[in-house]
Structure formats: structure tokens, C-alpha cells
Design an enzyme around this catalytic site. Sequence first.
Site, PDB file in Angstrom:
ATOM      1  N   GLU A  46      46.617  50.180  63.430  1.00 52.65           N
ATOM      2  CA  GLU A  46      47.606  50.635  62.439  1.00 52.65           C
ATOM      3  C   GLU A  46      48.611  51.523  63.149  1.00 52.65           C
ATOM      4  O   GLU A  46      48.238  52.526  63.749  1.00 52.65           O
ATOM      5  CB  GLU A  46      46.926  51.445  61.334  1.00 52.65           C
ATOM      6  CG  GLU A  46      46.170  50.616  60.329  1.00 52.65           C
ATOM      7  CD  GLU A  46      45.519  51.502  59.279  1.00 52.65           C
ATOM      8  OE1 GLU A  46      46.055  52.599  59.000  1.00 52.65           O
ATOM      9  OE2 GLU A  46      44.471  51.104  58.766  1.00 52.65           O
ATOM     10  N   ASP A 103      48.916  62.017  53.731  1.00 58.68           N
ATOM     11  CA  ASP A 103      48.361  62.391  55.020  1.00 58.68           C
ATOM     12  C   ASP A 103      48.017  63.874  55.099  1.00 58.68           C
ATOM     13  O   ASP A 103      48.707  64.719  54.540  1.00 58.68           O
ATOM     14  CB  ASP A 103      49.351  62.039  56.137  1.00 58.68           C
ATOM     15  CG  ASP A 103      49.592  60.543  56.223  1.00 58.68           C
ATOM     16  OD1 ASP A 103      48.597  59.805  56.205  1.00 58.68           O
ATOM     17  OD2 ASP A 103      50.756  60.114  56.279  1.00 58.68           O
TER      18      ASP A 103
END
Length: 258
Positions: A47, A58
Site C-alpha cells: 500500500e 491516520d
Amino acid sequence: MNKISTLFSENKDRKLLSLYFCAGAPTLEGTADVIRTLERRGIDMIEVGIPFSDPMADGPVIQDAATQALKNGMTLRKLFAQLKEIKEDVSIPLVLMGYLNPIIQMGIEPFFKTCVESGVSGVIIPDLPFKDYLDEVKPVADRYDVRVIMLITPETSEERIRFIDEHTDGFIYMVSSAATTGAQKSFDEQKQDYFRRINAMNLRNPRMIGFGISNQQTLKAAQDNAAGAIIGSKFVTLLSEEKDADHALDRLFEALSH
């Protein structure tokens, strides 16, 4: 055939390992080297994070990497240019993970067209509303044979999980918790219940478990309950410290062994 679909169809008896890193961090020009190193060292899928100024899903580690990448001058177009240069050298699936804003700015059609030209097999867009995916994104992605990977969390309803399973291909990204990304020492009983509940649904798509995997205990729990594991924050931290993908991987494999 799409590389993601091939990966899962050819490895039903083996647990997969996917790693995440943010393009442009720790260095602007290091993306190609990180990808080549991960493939050489046996990682199954990568990724590649598209840095964004407001990465809401995040935790601090990946936020810091995105900030560093933006300071270094990384952009979506620059990332695509770097990926195009190594397209013929990379045989494992590459998945872009990024937020909707930069993709909209580029344009949905140009984005997916450039994905194909750059060797990208799938995309994860955490803030893409499912209705917009069905109406506007899926028809374009399908035309270019790029998989749009959807995330589910412990809070996602069974009805929605089945809807996602029905309308996506590739794999389903099982987020281990509803919190932001970040390393954890173990998965508690509540998370284990969540894993078992999803297992019992017998979904059509394979699943990968991510968020919080950083040691042998969390890796085994993920691999026992899905097709494999995705590691992000732990590897991003080590890559930031080592500035070298080989050395970062050495330390990651060491951490995963106990």
C-alpha cells in the site's frame, strides 16, 4: 487479470503480508527503492500512501510521515511519475491509499487511467462515501479494472458489510478497531469477537486485517482470522528511523518474531 485478484486466488493456503508506507517519506525520491526492496524481501502486496494535509483516519505516525512527504515536495502526479518508471519491474500488486480531495482535483477518470498506466491494481479511499463510490467511482474503476477496496470496522453493521461484499472486488480491509491507525501490543477479547463475527458471515471477498499489527501476537491474530495482515504504522516508524527499507524490514521481521 487484476494482480490483486490473482494474488488471492493463487494463495488460498498461505497467509499474506502487505505493508504500507507513505510515498515521499522519508525521502522524496525513495519510493521506487522501498517498493523494489519490499518485493525482493517477499512482501505480497504494497500500500503506497498518497500524502494529504488532513489524514483523518491516520494516527500520529502516519500523519507525521505525510507531513514530511508534503514538505519534501511529494504530489500525486509526482508519485505516478515515479511508479511509471518502475512499472515493468514490479510484479506484486500496488494499492494506492489516499483521501478523496487530491483524486477529485486530478479528476476521477484521469486518476484511474493513470493508475493503470502506472501499474496500480487497487485504491483505498477512506473518506469516499459509498453512494458516491457506486454512482461515480465504481463505473470508472471497473472500466480500467482497478479494484476499489472498502474498509469495515467493528462498528460497521452486518447489512452494510454484506452490501460492501456484494459491490466490491479484490479484498475487504478489516480495520481492527474504530480508532485511528497505530501499533498495539495485543487484540483484546472484543476485537477477537469482531474477527469471529466476520468469519461467521462467510463473505465472498477475502479479508485483510490492518491497524495495530506490530508483534507476533497481533500478527497471528490477524492471520488466524483473515487472508493476511496489513502493517502500516510499525513499518513507517522503522523506515523513518532507519532511512533504509532493508534495515527497516530487518527490524520489522525481528519484532514480528516475538
